[in-house]
Design a protein around this motif. Structure first.
Motif, PDB file in Angstrom:
ATOM      1  N   PHE A   1      -1.837  -4.988  -4.418  1.00 38.28           N
ATOM      2  CA  PHE A   1      -2.113  -4.555  -3.048  1.00 38.28           C
ATOM      3  C   PHE A   1      -1.524  -5.544  -2.046  1.00 38.28           C
ATOM      4  N   ALA A   2      -1.606  -6.846  -2.346  1.00 40.02           N
ATOM      5  CA  ALA A   2      -1.010  -7.856  -1.465  1.00 40.02           C
ATOM      6  C   ALA A   2       0.504  -7.680  -1.391  1.00 40.02           C
ATOM      7  N   ASN A   3       1.137  -7.407  -2.528  1.00 40.97           N
ATOM      8  CA  ASN A   3       2.585  -7.177  -2.532  1.00 40.97           C
ATOM      9  C   ASN A   3       2.961  -5.976  -1.673  1.00 40.97           C
ATOM     10  N   MET A   4       2.122  -4.944  -1.693  1.00 40.23           N
ATOM     11  CA  MET A   4       2.377  -3.778  -0.851  1.00 40.23           C
ATOM     12  C   MET A   4       2.373  -4.186   0.620  1.00 40.23           C
ATOM     13  N   CYS A   5       1.384  -4.976   1.004  1.00 41.28           N
ATOM     14  CA  CYS A   5       1.306  -5.457   2.391  1.00 41.28           C
ATOM     15  C   CYS A   5       2.495  -6.354   2.724  1.00 41.28           C
ATOM     16  N   ASN A   6       2.810  -7.283   1.844  1.00 40.14           N
ATOM     17  CA  ASN A   6       3.914  -8.210   2.082  1.00 40.14           C
ATOM     18  C   ASN A   6       5.253  -7.495   2.147  1.00 40.14           C
ATOM     19  N   ASN A   7       5.322  -6.317   1.559  1.00 48.41           N
ATOM     20  CA  ASN A   7       6.551  -5.525   1.562  1.00 48.41           C
ATOM     21  C   ASN A   7       6.607  -4.579   2.763  1.00 48.41           C
ATOM     22  N   GLY A   8       5.573  -4.608   3.601  1.00 41.51           N
ATOM     23  CA  GLY A   8       5.591  -3.815   4.824  1.00 41.51           C
ATOM     24  C   GLY A   8       5.012  -2.416   4.706  1.00 41.51           C
ATOM     25  N   ALA A   9       4.265  -2.152   3.653  1.00 47.87           N
ATOM     26  CA  ALA A   9       3.638  -0.833   3.522  1.00 47.87           C
ATOM     27  C   ALA A   9       2.676  -0.613   4.686  1.00 47.87           C
ATOM     28  N   THR A  10       2.721   0.566   5.253  1.00 49.03           N
ATOM     29  CA  THR A  10       1.850   0.872   6.389  1.00 49.03           C
ATOM     30  C   THR A  10       0.516   1.437   5.905  1.00 49.03           C
ATOM     31  N   LYS A  11      -0.446   1.408   6.799  1.00 50.57           N
ATOM     32  CA  LYS A  11      -1.749   1.988   6.478  1.00 50.57           C
ATOM     33  C   LYS A  11      -1.610   3.475   6.196  1.00 50.57           C
ATOM     34  N   LYS A  12      -0.783   4.151   6.966  1.00 56.65           N
ATOM     35  CA  LYS A  12      -0.568   5.583   6.766  1.00 56.65           C
ATOM     36  C   LYS A  12       0.046   5.841   5.383  1.00 56.65           C
ATOM     37  N   ALA A  13       1.025   5.029   4.998  1.00 57.00           N
ATOM     38  CA  ALA A  13       1.662   5.206   3.688  1.00 57.00           C
ATOM     39  C   ALA A  13       0.669   4.966   2.557  1.00 57.00           C
ATOM     40  N   MET A  14      -0.191   3.956   2.700  1.00 58.92           N
ATOM     41  CA  MET A  14      -1.203   3.685   1.678  1.00 58.92           C
ATOM     42  C   MET A  14      -2.172   4.842   1.577  1.00 58.92           C
ATOM     43  N   ASP A  15      -2.615   5.346   2.710  1.00 56.95           N
ATOM     44  CA  ASP A  15      -3.543   6.470   2.711  1.00 56.95           C
ATOM     45  C   ASP A  15      -2.923   7.675   2.004  1.00 56.95           C
ATOM     46  N   GLU A  16      -1.680   7.987   2.323  1.00 55.84           N
ATOM     47  CA  GLU A  16      -1.002   9.125   1.692  1.00 55.84           C
ATOM     48  C   GLU A  16      -0.808   8.902   0.199  1.00 55.84           C
ATOM     49  N   ALA A  17      -0.399   7.710  -0.190  1.00 56.98           N
ATOM     50  CA  ALA A  17      -0.176   7.414  -1.609  1.00 56.98           C
ATOM     51  C   ALA A  17      -1.481   7.494  -2.399  1.00 56.98           C
ATOM     52  N   ALA A  18      -2.562   6.980  -1.830  1.00 57.45           N
ATOM     53  CA  ALA A  18      -3.857   7.036  -2.521  1.00 57.45           C
ATOM     54  C   ALA A  18      -4.344   8.467  -2.630  1.00 57.45           C
ATOM     55  N   ARG A  19      -4.150   9.250  -1.593  1.00 60.12           N
ATOM     56  CA  ARG A  19      -4.563  10.661  -1.655  1.00 60.12           C
ATOM     57  C   ARG A  19      -3.784  11.412  -2.732  1.00 60.12           C
ATOM     58  N   LYS A  20      -2.503  11.171  -2.836  1.00 54.10           N
ATOM     59  CA  LYS A  20      -1.687  11.817  -3.873  1.00 54.10           C
ATOM     60  C   LYS A  20      -2.072  11.349  -5.273  1.00 54.10           C
ATOM     61  N   SER A  21      -2.356  10.074  -5.392  1.00 54.55           N
ATOM     62  CA  SER A  21      -2.633   9.495  -6.701  1.00 54.55           C
ATOM     63  C   SER A  21      -4.040   9.762  -7.207  1.00 54.55           C
ATOM     64  N   CYS A  22      -4.984   9.920  -6.306  1.00 55.92           N
ATOM     65  CA  CYS A  22      -6.388   9.960  -6.717  1.00 55.92           C
ATOM     66  C   CYS A  22      -7.104  11.251  -6.361  1.00 55.92           C
ATOM     67  N   SER A  23      -6.398  12.222  -5.846  1.00 58.79           N
ATOM     68  CA  SER A  23      -7.055  13.440  -5.388  1.00 58.79           C
ATOM     69  C   SER A  23      -7.714  14.222  -6.505  1.00 58.79           C
ATOM     70  N   SER A  24      -7.198  14.112  -7.715  1.00 60.51           N
ATOM     71  CA  SER A  24      -7.736  14.917  -8.798  1.00 60.51           C
ATOM     72  C   SER A  24      -8.879  14.247  -9.541  1.00 60.51           C
ATOM     73  N   TYR A  25      -9.078  12.942  -9.302  1.00 58.77           N
ATOM     74  CA  TYR A  25     -10.098  12.231 -10.074  1.00 58.77           C
ATOM     75  C   TYR A  25     -10.643  11.089  -9.247  1.00 58.77           C
ATOM     76  N   LYS A  26     -11.858  11.173  -8.831  1.00 63.56           N
ATOM     77  CA  LYS A  26     -12.501  10.102  -8.082  1.00 63.56           C
ATOM     78  C   LYS A  26     -13.769   9.692  -8.807  1.00 63.56           C
ATOM     79  N   LEU A  27     -13.835   8.425  -9.132  1.00 58.20           N
ATOM     80  CA  LEU A  27     -14.996   7.910  -9.848  1.00 58.20           C
ATOM     81  C   LEU A  27     -16.141   7.674  -8.882  1.00 58.20           C
ATOM     82  N   GLY A  28     -17.317   7.616  -9.418  1.00 58.25           N
ATOM     83  CA  GLY A  28     -18.482   7.261  -8.633  1.00 58.25           C
ATOM     84  C   GLY A  28     -19.150   8.450  -7.941  1.00 58.25           C
ATOM     85  N   GLN A  29     -18.698   9.643  -8.215  1.00 56.80           N
ATOM     86  CA  GLN A  29     -19.327  10.819  -7.596  1.00 56.80           C
ATOM     87  C   GLN A  29     -19.916  11.709  -8.655  1.00 56.80           C
TER      88      GLN A  29
END
Length: 93
Positions: A65-93
């Motif tokens: 996650f630090a490397n993502m920040c250091n590489n200039g990843a935006t909050k919007k890009a992280m939000d979109e990537a997490a939604r794509k990666s985790c939309s089908s399976y979310k733990l803790g629910q």
């Protein structure tokens, strides 16, 4: 084991979306982990909100996650990537 696999796979997918096949910038020993701590906190919170708690096991991915920040990843890009990666399976629910 399924929980750990989910964490590893989710972080891996997000990493590919945001960093491609590389790891991003490499820090010299003794350098700060991340330049923008607010970015790192946002990345972790976003992951936990959309993908499930990192737990102690998942904290090994903090450097990714630090490397993502250091590489200039935006909050919007992280939000979109997490939604794509985790939309089908979310733990803790």
């Amino acid at each position: 084991m399924a929980y750990r696999a989910h964490l590893d796979n989710s972080v891996g997918m997000i990493k590919r979306y945001l960093l491609g096949t590389g790891d991003g910038p490499v820090r010299d020993e003794g350098s700060a982990l991340v330049d923008d701590w607010d970015c790192l906190k946002f990345m972790v919170r976003t992951f936990e909100t959309l993908c499930g708690s990192l737990t102690q096991y998942g904290m090994k991915h903090t450097r990714t996650f630090a490397n993502m920040c250091n590489n200039g990843a935006t909050k919007k890009a992280m939000d979109e990537a997490a939604r794509k990666s985790c939309s089908s399976y979310k733990l803790g629910q």
